[in-house]
Design a protein around this motif. Structure first.
Motif, mmCIF file in Angstrom:
data_model
loop_
_atom_site.group_PDB
_atom_site.id
_atom_site.type_symbol
_atom_site.label_atom_id
_atom_site.label_comp_id
_atom_site.label_asym_id
_atom_site.label_seq_id
_atom_site.Cartn_x
_atom_site.Cartn_y
_atom_site.Cartn_z
ATOM 1 N N ALA A 144 -65.391 26.644 -12.515
ATOM 2 C CA ALA A 144 -65.532 27.729 -13.480
ATOM 3 C C ALA A 144 -66.940 27.676 -14.046
ATOM 4 O O ALA A 144 -67.536 26.603 -14.149
ATOM 5 N N VAL B 265 -62.892 27.574 -20.008
ATOM 6 C CA VAL B 265 -61.664 28.009 -19.332
ATOM 7 C C VAL B 265 -60.553 28.237 -20.345
ATOM 8 O O VAL B 265 -60.340 27.432 -21.243
ATOM 9 N N VAL C 238 -61.668 31.713 -11.835
ATOM 10 C CA VAL C 238 -62.252 30.492 -11.299
ATOM 11 C C VAL C 238 -62.509 30.675 -9.807
ATOM 12 O O VAL C 238 -62.032 31.633 -9.202
ATOM 13 N N ILE D 259 -57.024 31.789 -13.060
ATOM 14 C CA ILE D 259 -56.685 30.376 -13.190
ATOM 15 C C ILE D 259 -55.217 30.101 -12.885
ATOM 16 O O ILE D 259 -54.892 29.102 -12.249
#
Length: 53
Positions: free
Chosen positions: A3, A7, A13, A34
């Motif tokens: 990433a 996050v 990602v 994600i």
């Protein structure tokens, strides 16, 4: 998994694979959210193609 920002549950990602051959690095990567990345890494569940960028 990579990433480029902090996050959270809505992050995008990259899942990437890097391979070095004859001194040259080849990189293959796919961008996904994600949650899909975690599902794939933990359970082998592939995301639907519409979720990939």
């Amino acid at each position: 998994m990579r990433a480029y920002e902090a996050v959270n549950e809505k992050s995008m990602v990259f899942l990437q694979m890097m391979k070095k051959y004859s001194g040259v690095v080849y990189k293959r990567r796919v961008k996904m959210d994600i949650a899909s990345a975690v599902q794939y890494l933990n359970n082998g569940i592939l995301p639907e193609s519409e979720n990939l960028w």
